[in-house]
Design an enzyme around this catalytic site. Structure first.
Site, mmCIF file in Angstrom:
data_model
loop_
_atom_site.group_PDB
_atom_site.id
_atom_site.type_symbol
_atom_site.label_atom_id
_atom_site.label_comp_id
_atom_site.label_asym_id
_atom_site.label_seq_id
_atom_site.Cartn_x
_atom_site.Cartn_y
_atom_site.Cartn_z
ATOM 1 N N HIS A 1 -53.485 -22.193 110.913
ATOM 2 C CA HIS A 1 -52.659 -21.634 112.032
ATOM 3 C C HIS A 1 -51.695 -22.747 112.668
ATOM 4 O O HIS A 1 -52.409 -23.749 113.389
ATOM 5 C CB HIS A 1 -53.637 -21.210 113.128
ATOM 6 C CG HIS A 1 -53.050 -20.099 114.026
ATOM 7 N ND1 HIS A 1 -53.259 -20.076 115.554
ATOM 8 C CD2 HIS A 1 -52.169 -19.289 114.120
ATOM 9 C CE1 HIS A 1 -52.645 -19.447 116.211
ATOM 10 N NE2 HIS A 1 -51.674 -18.554 115.258
ATOM 11 N N GLU B 1 -49.479 -21.519 108.490
ATOM 12 C CA GLU B 1 -48.586 -20.408 109.095
ATOM 13 C C GLU B 1 -47.806 -21.267 110.210
ATOM 14 O O GLU B 1 -48.268 -22.289 110.744
ATOM 15 C CB GLU B 1 -49.679 -19.350 109.950
ATOM 16 C CG GLU B 1 -48.929 -18.418 110.627
ATOM 17 C CD GLU B 1 -48.743 -18.850 112.099
ATOM 18 O OE1 GLU B 1 -48.032 -17.827 112.595
ATOM 19 O OE2 GLU B 1 -49.125 -19.758 112.432
ATOM 20 N N ASP C 1 -44.269 -20.611 113.166
ATOM 21 C CA ASP C 1 -43.401 -19.855 113.739
ATOM 22 C C ASP C 1 -42.280 -20.349 114.292
ATOM 23 O O ASP C 1 -41.925 -21.533 114.193
ATOM 24 C CB ASP C 1 -43.941 -19.816 115.354
ATOM 25 C CG ASP C 1 -45.635 -19.502 115.580
ATOM 26 O OD1 ASP C 1 -46.037 -18.282 115.225
ATOM 27 O OD2 ASP C 1 -46.489 -20.400 115.689
ATOM 28 N N HIS D 1 -43.801 -22.288 118.789
ATOM 29 C CA HIS D 1 -44.356 -20.893 119.031
ATOM 30 C C HIS D 1 -43.649 -20.049 120.266
ATOM 31 O O HIS D 1 -43.364 -19.013 119.940
ATOM 32 C CB HIS D 1 -45.953 -21.023 119.248
ATOM 33 C CG HIS D 1 -46.425 -19.787 119.692
ATOM 34 N ND1 HIS D 1 -46.569 -19.259 120.866
ATOM 35 C CD2 HIS D 1 -47.305 -18.952 118.756
ATOM 36 C CE1 HIS D 1 -47.421 -18.113 120.631
ATOM 37 N NE2 HIS D 1 -47.909 -17.869 119.513
ATOM 38 N N GLU E 1 -43.696 -17.114 110.442
ATOM 39 C CA GLU E 1 -43.621 -15.897 111.501
ATOM 40 C C GLU E 1 -42.544 -15.764 112.079
ATOM 41 O O GLU E 1 -41.982 -16.860 112.829
ATOM 42 C CB GLU E 1 -44.890 -16.034 112.436
ATOM 43 C CG GLU E 1 -45.046 -14.809 113.166
ATOM 44 C CD GLU E 1 -45.918 -15.024 114.301
ATOM 45 O OE1 GLU E 1 -46.849 -15.682 114.060
ATOM 46 O OE2 GLU E 1 -45.746 -14.006 115.469
HETATM 47 O O1 G3P Z 1 -49.669 -14.927 112.512
HETATM 48 C C1 G3P Z 1 -50.813 -15.046 113.024
HETATM 49 C C2 G3P Z 1 -50.644 -15.630 114.458
HETATM 50 O O2 G3P Z 1 -49.831 -16.518 114.393
HETATM 51 C C3 G3P Z 1 -49.947 -14.388 115.317
HETATM 52 O O3 G3P Z 1 -50.091 -15.044 116.784
HETATM 53 O O4 G3P Z 1 -49.321 -15.685 118.784
HETATM 54 O O5 G3P Z 1 -50.539 -17.253 117.095
HETATM 55 O O6 G3P Z 1 -48.370 -16.674 116.613
HETATM 56 P P1 G3P Z 1 -49.391 -16.518 117.245
HETATM 57 MG MG MG Z 2 -47.972 -17.450 114.664
#
Ligand code: G3P
Ligand code: MG
Length: 236
Positions: free
Chosen positions: A19, A46, A48, A61, A113
């Site tokens: 993450h 993952e 952002d 993020h 994401e």
């Molecule tokens: O994609 C899973 C997770 O990353 C979603 O929440 O706020 O950590 O981007 P966040």
């Molecule tokens: Mg995320």
């Protein structure tokens, strides 16, 4: 491009997705974080994305740089050059999407994401020609639909923080590969509903090995973790 994700390293078949890289172990969404996740043997990472004012895709993020860097201000109001001058932790810089795709070995899947508005089209351009396993997700299902409209061959996933059965219709309309749920709404009923709709279910954010095993027993295909080391045997 619809290459399947790699065979999970865990014996129980659960994908471990780093993450924001390995956000619990290194500054989130930095090259150091992605390297750490890869060293730990994750199946996927993952990240952002937002757009800078000069329309470059940057991996961060929040809408603002304040929490994760030594600067302040909106990402969308800042040039890439100015963003690059910021310290994102331990001297790390905010990477571009291209840099992360370059740095992460091609055997590792990447979940992009779409955080910022307007990221669908540039991400579609950025992944054109990319042969690695990918997943594009978003809480903003309209942005995700724009992406799907531009590049339907790339697996996509609506994200959900609060359970709404309507997400299954959204997933069908997008021919989504998975539905990605917050851990607090992941239970036998919701995971089963997702699976019976023909989608995989991925769950964020899972930092506890027992919870990961319980989710796998419910039929969850993968979990996002800040501490991939807690869910994986040491990589050989
Ligand atoms: O994609 C899973 C997770 O990353 C979603 O929440 O706020 O950590 O981007 P966040
Ligand atoms: Mg995320």
């Amino acid at each position: 491009m619809d290459a399947p994700w790699p065979k999970p390293r865990r014996d129980d078949g659960l994908w471990v997705i780093g993450h924001r890289g390995a956000a619990g172990l290194a500054p989130e969404n930095t090259l150091a974080s992605f390297s750490q996740a890869v060293r730990l043997g994750v199946d996927a990472v993952e990240l952002d994305v937002h757009l800078s004012v000069d329309e470059r895709l940057v991996v961060i993020h929040d809408e603002r740089v304040d929490r994760t860097t030594d600067g302040n201000g909106q990402v969308t109001a800042t040039t890439l050059a100015a963003l690059r001058r910021l310290d994102a932790g331990h001297g790390e810089r905010i990477p571009t999407l291209d840099e992360v795709l370059e740095a992460v070995p091609p055997r590792i899947a990447v979940n992009i994401e779409l955080k910022g508005r307007g990221t669908a089209a540039p991400v579609a351009r950025a992944v054109t020609g990319c042969t690695r396993p990918l997943l594009v997700s978003a809480f903003d299902h309209a942005e995700l639909a724009r992406f799907h409209g531009l590049f339907s061959a790339i697996p996509c996933a609506p994200l959900l923080a609060k359970w709404q059965p309507g997400v299954l219709d959204t997933a069908r309309a997008l021919d989504a590969w998975s539905v990605n749920l917050a851990d607090r709404i992941a239970n036998t009923a919701t995971v089963t509903a997702v699976r019976e709709s023909g989608r995989l279910c991925l769950v964020y954010t899972v930092n506890d090995a027992e919870r990961a095993a319980a989710l796998r027993a419910m039929g969850v295909a993968g979990v996002f973790s800040d501490f991939p080391d807690r869910l994986l045997e040491p990589a050989c």
